[in-house]
Design a protein around this motif. Structure first.
Motif, mmCIF file in Angstrom:
data_model
loop_
_atom_site.group_PDB
_atom_site.id
_atom_site.type_symbol
_atom_site.label_atom_id
_atom_site.label_comp_id
_atom_site.label_asym_id
_atom_site.label_seq_id
_atom_site.Cartn_x
_atom_site.Cartn_y
_atom_site.Cartn_z
ATOM 1 N N GLY A 231 0.831 -1.198 0.000
ATOM 2 C CA GLY A 231 0.000 0.000 0.000
ATOM 3 C C GLY A 231 0.863 1.244 0.000
ATOM 4 N N HIS A 232 1.751 1.359 0.973
ATOM 5 C CA HIS A 232 2.710 2.477 0.948
ATOM 6 C C HIS A 232 3.690 2.238 -0.195
ATOM 7 C CE1 HIS A 232 5.270 5.704 2.263
ATOM 8 N NE2 HIS A 232 6.293 4.884 2.405
ATOM 9 N N THR A 233 4.177 1.011 -0.292
ATOM 10 C CA THR A 233 4.894 0.528 -1.477
ATOM 11 C C THR A 233 4.288 -0.824 -1.828
ATOM 12 O OG1 THR A 233 6.588 -0.707 -0.277
ATOM 13 C CG2 THR A 233 7.034 1.635 -0.692
ATOM 14 N N ILE A 234 4.610 -1.334 -2.993
ATOM 15 C CA ILE A 234 4.033 -2.615 -3.413
ATOM 16 C C ILE A 234 4.650 -3.779 -2.641
ATOM 17 C CG2 ILE A 234 5.655 -3.085 -5.300
ATOM 18 C CD1 ILE A 234 1.805 -3.695 -5.190
ATOM 19 N N GLY A 235 5.805 -3.554 -2.022
ATOM 20 C CA GLY A 235 6.436 -4.628 -1.258
ATOM 21 C C GLY A 235 6.287 -4.510 0.246
ATOM 22 N N SER A 236 5.657 -3.439 0.721
ATOM 23 C CA SER A 236 5.607 -3.168 2.165
ATOM 24 C C SER A 236 5.243 -4.411 2.971
ATOM 25 C CB SER A 236 4.582 -2.064 2.458
ATOM 26 O OG SER A 236 5.043 -0.815 2.044
ATOM 27 N N THR A 237 6.029 -4.669 3.999
ATOM 28 C CA THR A 237 5.859 -5.862 4.818
ATOM 29 C C THR A 237 5.921 -5.478 6.290
ATOM 30 O OG1 THR A 237 6.900 -7.235 3.119
ATOM 31 C CG2 THR A 237 6.800 -8.151 5.340
ATOM 32 N N ILE A 257 -2.352 7.194 8.268
ATOM 33 C CA ILE A 257 -2.004 5.991 7.512
ATOM 34 C C ILE A 257 -1.001 6.365 6.425
ATOM 35 C CG2 ILE A 257 -4.175 4.799 7.985
ATOM 36 C CD1 ILE A 257 -5.180 5.721 5.234
ATOM 37 N N GLY A 258 -0.354 5.354 5.839
ATOM 38 C CA GLY A 258 0.693 5.595 4.866
ATOM 39 C C GLY A 258 0.172 6.111 3.532
ATOM 40 N N ARG A 259 0.997 6.918 2.871
ATOM 41 C CA ARG A 259 0.640 7.428 1.545
ATOM 42 C C ARG A 259 1.122 6.446 0.482
ATOM 43 N NH1 ARG A 259 3.828 12.964 1.069
ATOM 44 N NH2 ARG A 259 2.970 12.916 -1.065
ATOM 45 N N PRO A 260 0.392 6.281 -0.609
ATOM 46 C CA PRO A 260 0.759 5.280 -1.612
ATOM 47 C C PRO A 260 1.399 5.851 -2.873
ATOM 48 C CG PRO A 260 -1.530 5.855 -1.893
ATOM 49 C CD PRO A 260 -0.989 6.755 -0.800
ATOM 50 N N ASP A 261 1.827 7.122 -2.834
ATOM 51 C CA ASP A 261 2.157 7.796 -4.089
ATOM 52 C C ASP A 261 3.645 8.017 -4.338
ATOM 53 O OD1 ASP A 261 2.158 9.701 -1.921
ATOM 54 O OD2 ASP A 261 2.399 11.256 -3.443
ATOM 55 N N GLU A 267 -2.983 5.765 -7.474
ATOM 56 C CA GLU A 267 -4.248 5.169 -7.918
ATOM 57 C C GLU A 267 -4.163 3.651 -7.947
ATOM 58 O OE1 GLU A 267 -7.093 6.513 -8.397
ATOM 59 O OE2 GLU A 267 -6.555 8.631 -8.279
ATOM 60 N N ASP A 268 -2.986 3.121 -8.310
ATOM 61 C CA ASP A 268 -2.814 1.674 -8.396
ATOM 62 C C ASP A 268 -2.726 1.021 -7.018
ATOM 63 O OD1 ASP A 268 -2.808 1.828 -11.152
ATOM 64 O OD2 ASP A 268 -0.635 1.971 -11.293
ATOM 65 N N TRP A 269 -2.102 1.708 -6.063
ATOM 66 C CA TRP A 269 -1.803 1.077 -4.781
ATOM 67 C C TRP A 269 -2.808 1.377 -3.678
ATOM 68 C CZ3 TRP A 269 4.244 2.045 -4.413
ATOM 69 C CH2 TRP A 269 4.867 1.259 -5.398
ATOM 70 N N VAL A 270 -3.735 2.309 -3.922
ATOM 71 C CA VAL A 270 -4.678 2.653 -2.867
ATOM 72 C C VAL A 270 -5.542 1.448 -2.495
ATOM 73 C CG1 VAL A 270 -6.424 3.539 -4.477
ATOM 74 C CG2 VAL A 270 -6.391 4.332 -2.104
ATOM 75 N N GLY A 271 -5.854 0.586 -3.465
ATOM 76 C CA GLY A 271 -6.621 -0.625 -3.166
ATOM 77 C C GLY A 271 -5.842 -1.588 -2.294
ATOM 78 N N ASP A 272 -4.534 -1.713 -2.562
ATOM 79 C CA ASP A 272 -3.678 -2.546 -1.712
ATOM 80 C C ASP A 272 -3.627 -2.000 -0.292
ATOM 81 O OD1 ASP A 272 -2.780 -4.449 -3.674
ATOM 82 O OD2 ASP A 272 -1.545 -2.858 -4.522
ATOM 83 N N LEU A 273 -3.540 -0.672 -0.178
ATOM 84 C CA LEU A 273 -3.483 -0.038 1.140
ATOM 85 C C LEU A 273 -4.739 -0.350 1.945
ATOM 86 C CD1 LEU A 273 -1.942 1.949 3.030
ATOM 87 C CD2 LEU A 273 -3.220 3.795 1.934
ATOM 88 N N PRO A 369 11.244 17.592 7.382
ATOM 89 C CA PRO A 369 10.395 16.621 8.046
ATOM 90 C C PRO A 369 10.121 15.414 7.167
ATOM 91 C CG PRO A 369 9.051 18.345 7.119
ATOM 92 C CD PRO A 369 10.481 18.743 6.851
ATOM 93 N N ASN A 370 9.687 14.319 7.776
ATOM 94 C CA ASN A 370 9.207 13.202 6.958
ATOM 95 C C ASN A 370 7.791 13.513 6.493
ATOM 96 O OD1 ASN A 370 6.987 11.324 8.165
ATOM 97 N ND2 ASN A 370 8.239 11.855 9.931
ATOM 98 N N ARG A 371 7.435 12.982 5.351
ATOM 99 C CA ARG A 371 6.092 13.224 4.815
ATOM 100 C C ARG A 371 5.545 11.907 4.273
ATOM 101 N NH1 ARG A 371 8.822 18.009 2.423
ATOM 102 N NH2 ARG A 371 8.231 19.830 3.649
ATOM 103 N N CYS A 372 5.503 10.894 5.131
ATOM 104 C CA CYS A 372 5.116 9.553 4.697
ATOM 105 C C CYS A 372 3.627 9.266 4.879
ATOM 106 C CB CYS A 372 5.924 8.508 5.475
ATOM 107 S SG CYS A 372 7.682 8.551 5.095
ATOM 108 N N ALA A 373 2.908 10.199 5.517
ATOM 109 C CA ALA A 373 1.525 9.923 5.872
ATOM 110 C C ALA A 373 0.543 10.710 5.028
ATOM 111 C CB ALA A 373 1.285 10.261 7.351
ATOM 112 N N VAL A 374 -0.678 10.169 4.928
ATOM 113 C CA VAL A 374 -1.812 10.929 4.400
ATOM 114 C C VAL A 374 -2.194 11.957 5.460
ATOM 115 C CG1 VAL A 374 -4.232 10.763 3.733
ATOM 116 C CG2 VAL A 374 -2.613 8.964 3.059
ATOM 117 N N ARG A 375 -2.562 13.135 5.067
ATOM 118 C CA ARG A 375 -2.956 14.151 6.049
ATOM 119 C C ARG A 375 -4.276 13.776 6.705
ATOM 120 N NH1 ARG A 375 -1.116 19.268 2.834
ATOM 121 N NH2 ARG A 375 0.829 19.749 3.868
#
Length: 375
Positions: A231-237, A257-261, A267-273, A369-375
């Motif tokens: 979801g955040h990446t296609i390999g996230s574990t 929650i993590g951002r998928p972009d 658009e492709d990874w939001v379903g995985d997330l 700063p880190n910017r790994c999250a959805v606002r």
């Protein structure tokens, strides 16, 4: 008055202990607005250094009386000069040693729990960057998860505990900071694990980490169970450690929650997330303590400085986990994204082994700063 020196470690303790701290930040306004030292009882004023070249008299009324002032700049040089001018005015003043670069790199180790048969798990809080990394210790062995590039902190900590680092993991290919996983593995002889779906373009050898795998640390059956959670990446574990802790990587945070972009695949990874958070995670025990790879705001820190919360609590309170409508979830995740991390493409390529920047360049790549999250 004599100018005092305050280290990043000392500032971290003040932030964690919610002590009063007044900061005069002399960086340019855009740098200050992008990223600053924050805390519950931290107050600050921003006056660029160039506005103070003729003296500090004009800002004296902006500073508190009878209270120590910490002067902060990017690398420390400007803050020393301003601190000396304030000291001449009779102000009790310190400067931040190493400036915001030192603040960005400091790691505060916090013990977050005991494991069976005497094992322990530690969290390394990179308070100036919001990164969280981990060390699982059992029976003379240690595993490190999501390490930063400040590798000496982990190897020295393990040495002080009298344990050998035998396994190093990255939960995913990081885009906001440079991983130290490969360097630690090479220096210690440890096995370096990386999710293979995130590693299709890496230039180095690694051990593929797939969902369902278990790695034992020490001889005491402390197991790290890999849970494929894209979801955040296609390999996230994610990892379940000792059936007590859920290391969620950048899929789930305390307050978001993590951002998928960050690989251009929102658009492709939001379903995985959604599948990872709303299906895979809901099959886990509510009693698991979630240990994420990042925090977003200082309020996420607990009283002891750790960042941790039970999964059941997050399902009740984390706004990213309570959106029943899938279309609404897609909108939140794809339309509500903050600015992308500084130099994130270069950081991804460095973590793939495609770039080998020198240490100073790596520092510059990570500033902010880190910017790994959805606002």
């Amino acid at each position: 008055m004599t100018v005092q020196v305050m280290t990043a470690k000392e500032v971290t303790k003040k932030v964690i202990n919610k002590e009063k701290l007044f900061i005069l930040d002399v960086r340019n306004e855009d740098a200050f607005q992008d990223w600053k030292i924050e805390g519950e009882n931290v107050k600050y004023v921003n006056v660029p250094y160039f506005d103070l070249l003729d003296g500090v008299e004009e800002i004296m009324d902006q500073l508190p009386k009878n209270e120590e002032i910490l002067v902060v700049c990017a690398k420390e040089g400007s803050s020393i000069m301003v601190a000396e001018m304030l000291a001449e005015e009779g102000v009790e003043v310190s400067y931040l040693q190493g400036g915001m670069k030192a603040w960005s790199e400091y790691l505060e180790p916090v013990k977050v729990g005991d494991l069976q048969d005497g094992g322990e798990i530690y969290q390394f809080v990179r308070i100036g960057k919001g990164c969280l990394s981990y060390m699982v210790v059992s029976n003379g062995e240690a595993a490190i998860i999501d390490s930063t590039r400040m590798t000496d902190v982990y190897t020295q900590f393990a040495e002080n505990l009298g344990v050998n680092i035998t396994h190093v993991f990255d939960t995913h290919l990081h885009a906001d900071h440079i991983s130290g996983g490969r360097v630690i593995a090479e220096s210690t002889g440890a096995t370096y694990w990386l999710p293979p779906k995130d590693a299709t373009e890496v230039t180095f050898a690694y051990q593929p980490l797939d969902g369902g795998q278990e790695v034992t640390i020490g001889d005491t059956k402390i197991t790290i169970h890999a849970l494929y959670s894209p979801g955040h990446t296609i390999g996230s574990t994610s990892f379940v450690v000792d059936e007590k802790f859920l290391l969620s990587g950048d899929i789930l945070f305390i307050d978001s929650i993590g951002r998928p972009d960050l690989a251009g695949m929102a658009e492709d990874w939001v379903g995985d997330l959604r599948e990872s958070l709303y299906t895979r995670y809901r099959e886990l025990s509510d009693e698991l303590v979630v240990l994420p790879a990042h925090f977003m705001i200082i309020e996420e820190l607990n009283e002891d400085g750790s960042v941790a919360e039970k999964l059941g609590t997050l399902f009740a309170k984390n706004h990213g986990l309570t959106i029943e409508n899938e279309a609404e979830f897609r909108r939140l995740v794809t339309e509500n994204l903050p600015a992308q991390p500084n130099a994130y493409q270069e950081i991804r390529k460095t973590n793939m082994g495609q770039l080998t920047p020198d240490e100073e360049t790596q520092r510059e790549m990570e500033i902010g700063p880190n910017r790994c999250a959805v606002r």
